[in-house]
Design an enzyme around this catalytic site. Structure first.
Site, mmCIF file in Angstrom:
data_model
loop_
_atom_site.group_PDB
_atom_site.id
_atom_site.type_symbol
_atom_site.label_atom_id
_atom_site.label_comp_id
_atom_site.label_asym_id
_atom_site.label_seq_id
_atom_site.Cartn_x
_atom_site.Cartn_y
_atom_site.Cartn_z
ATOM 1 N N ASN A 1 23.997 57.971 38.342
ATOM 2 C CA ASN A 1 25.367 58.226 38.763
ATOM 3 C C ASN A 1 26.243 57.885 37.588
ATOM 4 O O ASN A 1 26.195 56.775 37.087
ATOM 5 C CB ASN A 1 25.700 57.339 39.969
ATOM 6 C CG ASN A 1 27.172 57.405 40.334
ATOM 7 O OD1 ASN A 1 27.831 58.407 40.100
ATOM 8 N ND2 ASN A 1 27.686 56.322 40.883
ATOM 9 N N GLY A 2 27.033 58.867 37.148
ATOM 10 C CA GLY A 2 27.934 58.590 36.039
ATOM 11 C C GLY A 2 28.042 59.759 35.099
ATOM 12 O O GLY A 2 27.750 60.903 35.474
ATOM 13 N N TYR B 1 39.107 55.274 47.380
ATOM 14 C CA TYR B 1 38.658 56.447 48.120
ATOM 15 C C TYR B 1 37.145 56.612 48.246
ATOM 16 O O TYR B 1 36.652 56.972 49.293
ATOM 17 C CB TYR B 1 39.243 57.699 47.452
ATOM 18 C CG TYR B 1 38.783 58.998 48.059
ATOM 19 C CD1 TYR B 1 39.328 59.461 49.254
ATOM 20 C CD2 TYR B 1 37.791 59.762 47.452
ATOM 21 C CE1 TYR B 1 38.896 60.653 49.818
ATOM 22 C CE2 TYR B 1 37.360 60.956 48.001
ATOM 23 C CZ TYR B 1 37.908 61.400 49.183
ATOM 24 O OH TYR B 1 37.497 62.564 49.740
ATOM 25 N N CYS C 1 27.626 61.075 42.402
ATOM 26 C CA CYS C 1 26.258 60.797 42.852
ATOM 27 C C CYS C 1 26.102 59.465 43.572
ATOM 28 O O CYS C 1 26.914 58.557 43.429
ATOM 29 C CB CYS C 1 25.301 60.773 41.668
ATOM 30 S SG CYS C 1 25.279 62.301 40.766
ATOM 31 N N GLY D 1 27.850 62.630 47.693
ATOM 32 C CA GLY D 1 27.413 63.910 47.143
ATOM 33 C C GLY D 1 26.670 64.722 48.172
ATOM 34 O O GLY D 1 25.696 64.245 48.739
#
Lengths: 470, 470, 470, 470
Positions: C115-116, C257, C14, C41
């Site tokens: 996010n997570g 990345y 996310c 995302g």
């Protein structure tokens, strides 16, 4: 039961409208007119309008209310507009065949919308191809508009007349150009087409007067066989004509089933004609019974006529689901066996222990009568006398009505006795052709080929009565 | 004329259905049931089903036939399913408020669909929030399902009863869980709810018996006030109850307008009750006339009853466009002045020179009567006697029916004389409350608060008769 | 090749953003911020905004540019807004799991986007259910927002801190309320989260600084581990905190990345770190070669670093199709055998007869390296030396990154020798963990569990190193 | 900034493909080919296929991956297929102008897809109308297909040659018939068109070799100027030709910007030619600098060439958002002033304190250079030397490329000095036409009219150099 809404009735092909509204809202008026013609075709709808020099068009698959948005109405600006609502006779619906069909020609843009069927469409098509034309659809309408594009004549009425003289079949159509808007009808007068005056200026033409009435029109008159009417801001005027056929051939099935009951043509109100059919049926085939009920909705007028003539009480026996629309959900075999039905429910207390006259407007494929009789029996009706307010449909129509394959027609696939047994009624009678014509004051000039095989012209590859009688 | 289909009638909120079909096609059966309940709500539809351990749901804005695809039916596998069709009383439609409403609870997933209105919804909502809950919509249904999630009890019937004991108002609802499916009704029995046996095994419950009949059900019985019925593959059984109210309060307006004519409840067929209303109206307020006509479609049963009692012929005078559906296209002022109408056309030859009794089932906002009278006058009717098969609507409903603001109600905004002048009829009479109750065999246990202000319970912020009479 | 765009890389879950814009166009700014976070995302996107007292939300499946219309922007009025872009780790995409997730609470409406991944989500969920809550989705985010709804504390910062103290795992999140907007981060600082000042007033917080830069922000600073920052029209301020973990665990794979090269966090620019990784790789594992090329696009920075350090020319060898997007069209077996490829084409003249160093940022599932090596061989490269700018991925991530099943990881399913043979390169070397950490100036406080199995906390049902090493 | 993705570059009109795949999956292969040609047009896409006797077509607005579903691929059965991807030069996108364009002719169905522009389209159109044809769109392609429908000749190659002899302008096109499939090119060879052999049998032709490479093709060769190639299951063969022009006029801008770097034509790889342009630019206009950076992505090849020739390090300085797609969300004035940008972000640490050479492939409208220079300055670059790898665009293209109005061209609306001041760079140099031609080994046969006004033929209403130079 592949189409849960299929009532085993024939399918008409189209409704057309043309509106000239000096106020510039012609497309919006055409929208309301099409809405009133929706019963003539639910597959696709379209409107083309001219605003000064520019012609715009919007058409798509769907109901009238689904195809057009408020924004479309704004885009389709202009004082002249034509519209179309379509029921395909072909299996698969395609937006490519939606009407109006428009092209650019040496005389400017032209759009055309029609109702009917050309019996010589294949020959016309081949002639166009041989001349080197490219055609982008399989529809008769493109053939018609391409013929118009290359027709000779000093103005549109002349060119329209030139094109009409090459067309054989049923066609009531409207044409939109920058120079004027026209409504015209085949020399036999097969499909209906009328015009009227808009209150406050302007005029309109439409397949049925119900659309004109919806627009508030007055001063109705029919477009005559072979006649070309200009529809403009100053009203409607005769702009040309080709010779009318010696004998008119107005489709009698419009009275039986297609037209809305509030439409009027040939001077006869459709509701009134249907009541007469019902009354004549009562005189020809009375029944010892307690009540008269109708297959809703198309048979109600005839049932009221039968009830009044026979002095039996009229009542309702069925509820038909009002939420018409295509669904792709099919019942499983298990649900089908349970008797799941989306079309009709019965009103049990109305018929329990009663002798019922059940009026149907027509028997075409005959797939609805049996289930309805079984519903009445299940609700306790003691006797059921089926009376049909038209003769048995026995011949195909080559003029734009899809009666189904002759193998599907009840009157072809089975005998009357076998059909009576199939539907399970106690008696079954049809209105004779003679009584039907008498109800129209003996007027000749009607086509009743689907009942008697008497086609108005010889049909190529379909040589009329001989070839199709069952 | 902001909604071209708006007939000035009240709007019911919902239809519910629950189907247990051992064959595993419960969702498909629920689809057909919802299709038969479509008249109770056209804004949104939804179905939840349980297949073994997994609950799945599909809901969206739109008509039943639009919301569900064949693929949805495949996805909604399982032997138990509930469904809902919704008419929002709020201005803007939102998929967020569509039902069924489902949550995961400590007892597994639960889905609920209901018809009605809790008068203590705000208090229940605040109580949930104070306990630290988060709520994701504004709907009563989420409040109901969250109450269920935290209710005490050893099984679902106990937990449902515990939740019901905190709810005040009208509620007929269905609950889907992995352990069983339930249908229950408020202690006053305000909204209808019936159950029946599916042929071949299984059972169903639905807002109206017309949906059960569509599924081929037999052995109908009503869910009693306060009763909880389990609907399962072996049929339906009483699973629990809370105390019924001392005095029943079944909504009498279901007979007047909401229910489909083929539905039966409290032992009375709706079509039959409407005919009785019409007959009573004929006895109370006869008219010197030539014919009886109805405002289609909801007034036809009453008109048939009036015609038969008064020995006047019944006929049709209007055509109502069958292609119901929302359109956002508005007529321009110019078109409106021309009289463009999408709702009704008149059948001129039926009424010309005649004295007409026009039957309407009810007068709520009273916006349709005037245009119809004008259509009849325009078509040449010599006299028009308006007869209404129910009393004037004068009070708001707090039990889930949107009657409109009281300022909109015809009986509040104007006197009877002024309203007669407004609509332009020659006379106007309403069925008295007494005659209406007599038509139901003098049965008490009905709520007629919208007519007489006699609410079944005190309404918070709406203290009943005093506050709202006009 | 089931997903033609699948590059065998891990998928991040996310991106989040919060914007306070005094001008009232916070949602529009959030839109542009989300657009810059799209790489985090592509499954779903959403924005919630508060305008005075009303919170509004819009979310759906699709790319940011697809989900929002200009009209949505108008609807989402207000000075405070949060947004989210999501990549599901679950198989089937569902709009139900889209974020932000919003509920009404006793303290007013709350929306949350995160996010997570919470490693104790299942326990938190069970605890909520046991208290009698109903949950409507399977997402951690609903669990988080429901915990917030019932959290104790005199204001939102206190309640947020109370909720955070119950959460174990990686979480960077933003919270929107009527009283204020907050951005907070787990005590380990696992996922990135930074804030900045909007020019002209206001502030923003976002997963990556690239989104803040896109909004023209200045004065960036990171949200610290365990810290709660209020984002308001006057800038950002520390509003609360829970104790930071003894040892930070910032995700090192963000540098490898995930993050965009223009993002900065922990004081390191991502492009610069990647160039250092490439340079370190060149020092550790030089190659006798003529040129250095990258797997586009994520390996370009490392390839530039390798080229500069090794004094070899950098060039491009592949073209990657820019038109990213899901397609459901699959090549037939016959087309696949012909070598149809949608991802990469080679630039033949660049590599013909040359010795090539091919830089990849990481090897996760290892499905792309082989086809790329074959493309180079086919184009005539004489030698191919594969160099990977990170260690082999050997352990799953429990903090919100989908590395795939361990059976899919190249380093688990095969030996290095076998993998070299599988891809067909002449040599293969990886950057050691040590050199990677050195490139970050020896900073500790990073989580490199996916490389070395050293998890920051014990994972329930996944006991860290022992259980997953291959 | 009305289109947030607009880079001020010219827009090419189309990509075409034809695939003959004996296995019967030609449409699917065409899909992959179109996907590789997506950069040539993002407005609409279409595929037509012939299966035995039936031609089917599917086309719509949208990206290739959006237009086609798996079901479309199944419907478009057959061994021969052509496809098209389109970028409209007109303001409003319309599905009506999507290609391929298909019609029924006396010789059976024909579909055509083309890339280019006929300068005598208006005359051809008038001639068709005068012959009585009706045309349904405003596109050149319909004119072309209608010309084909009426062309003389014993077979399709003869008819295609006859039609081509009437066409003046740039046209590379593919034609699908039941008898065979053809690819042909105008006598000047303006737009690219190549063919190749499919592995395992069959052949393909496409606008660029990158599409052929994507299909795994080998044995590439260009379709010559004026040549007609038949593409069939046995490979490709010359089926006819018209006389090639005395002097070829291959569009040099394909090398500058349009073509994908992995495409090859006239024997030159596009990436290699761009590197040569960059190297020549370095020789002509060296700069005292620390690094070379590119405007991504089209200038990367030239930047690598410049860097290598000048022995300066190549690095990246910008991140371009990869999520290309139309959005209709516009920044408010307030956001615009804050510097919100969706196109590019800068990589600050790469350029801080450095002297930067910024390579752009071309200057057309010149709207991107200024913002990029400002981004570099803002990130701390000490000097910025702009180098453009082509001459200034000064003339419109009449052969199918939309360069914008001449008033929009940077080289027309302002002087070089003023433009340098406008963009704020320290120096600005362009590659001379001569050096550009030298990079192509002095090959003549290229059209560089957009740079030097030297049109290959006189343009009606646009008399070449005189009329347009600024």
């Amino acid at each position: 039961m592949s189409d849960p809404m299929d009532l085993g009735k024939p399918r008409e092909e189209c409704g057309v409208i043309a509106v000239s509204s000096p106020g510039g809202d012609a497309a919006r008026a055409a929208f309301y007119g099409l809405f009133a013609l929706q019963h003539r075709g639910q597959e696709a709808a379209g409107i083309a309008a001219v605003d000064g020099r520019t012609m715009r068009i919007r058409k798509d698959l769907g109901l009238v209310a689904q195809v057009f948005s408020e924004r479309d109405m704004d885009d389709l600006a202009g004082a002249d507009a034509i519209g179309h609502t379509r029921y395909s006779t072909t299996g698969s619906a395609s937006a490519r065949n939606a009407q109006p069909f428009s092209v650019e020609t040496r005389h400017g843009p032209v759009a055309l919308a029609h109702n009917g069927n050309l019996v010589n469409a294949a020959e016309l098509r081949n002639a166009l191809l041989e001349k080197g034309a490219g055609l982008s659809s399989g529809s008769d309408t493109e053939v018609m508009v391409m013929t118009l594009a290359s027709a000779q004549g000093k103005d549109w009425p002349e060119r329209i007349a030139a094109a009409m003289s090459t067309w054989v079949g049923a066609y009531s159509f409207v044409v939109l150009t920058r120079e004027g808007m026209y409504a015209a009808r085949d020399p036999w007068g097969m499909r209906p087409l009328s015009c009227g005056l808009l209150p406050g200026g302007g005029a309109a033409a439409a397949s049925e007067t119900c659309a004109l009435a919806t627009l508030g029109c007055t001063g109705f008159r029919e477009v005559g066989p072979g006649e070309i009417i200009e529809v403009g801001r100053d009203g409607f005027t005769r702009a040309g004509a080709i010779s009318a056929a010696a004998k008119g051939a107005a489709c009698i099935f419009e009275y039986v089933y297609f037209s809305r009951p509030d439409s009027v043509w040939n001077g006869f109100g459709v509701h009134e004609v249907r009541r007469r059919f019902g009354a004549a049926l009562a005189r020809e085939f009375p029944a010892e019974a307690d009540m008269v009920v109708a297959v809703p909705d198309s048979s109600i007028s005839a049932a009221i006529g039968y009830a009044r003539e026979s002095r039996l009480p009229y009542d309702e026996a069925f509820v038909k689901n009002r939420y018409i629309g295509r669904t792709f959900i099919q019942p499983t075999q298990s649900l089908r066996e349970k008797g799941v039905t989306m079309k009709f429910n019965v009103l049990p207390e109305a018929v329990r222990g009663r002798r019922v006259v059940l009026i149907d407007d027509s028997i075409v494929r005959g797939t609805t009568a049996g289930p309805l009789v079984r519903l009445l029996r299940g609700a306790g009706a003691s006797e059921i006398h089926m009376r049909v307010a038209s003769p048995p449909v026995r011949f195909p129509c080559h003029m734009g009505v899809d009666m189904g394959d002759s193998a599907e027609l009840a009157a072809c696939r089975t005998s009357r006795e076998a059909f009576l047994a199939e539907i399970g009624a106690d008696s079954l009678e049809y209105l004779p052709v003679r009584a039907m014509r008498d109800s129209l004051d003996g007027a000749c000039g009607f086509c009743s080929a689907c009942f008697d095989g008497d086609y108005p012209f010889s049909v190529s590859g379909a040589s009329g009565k001989e070839g199709f009688e069952c």
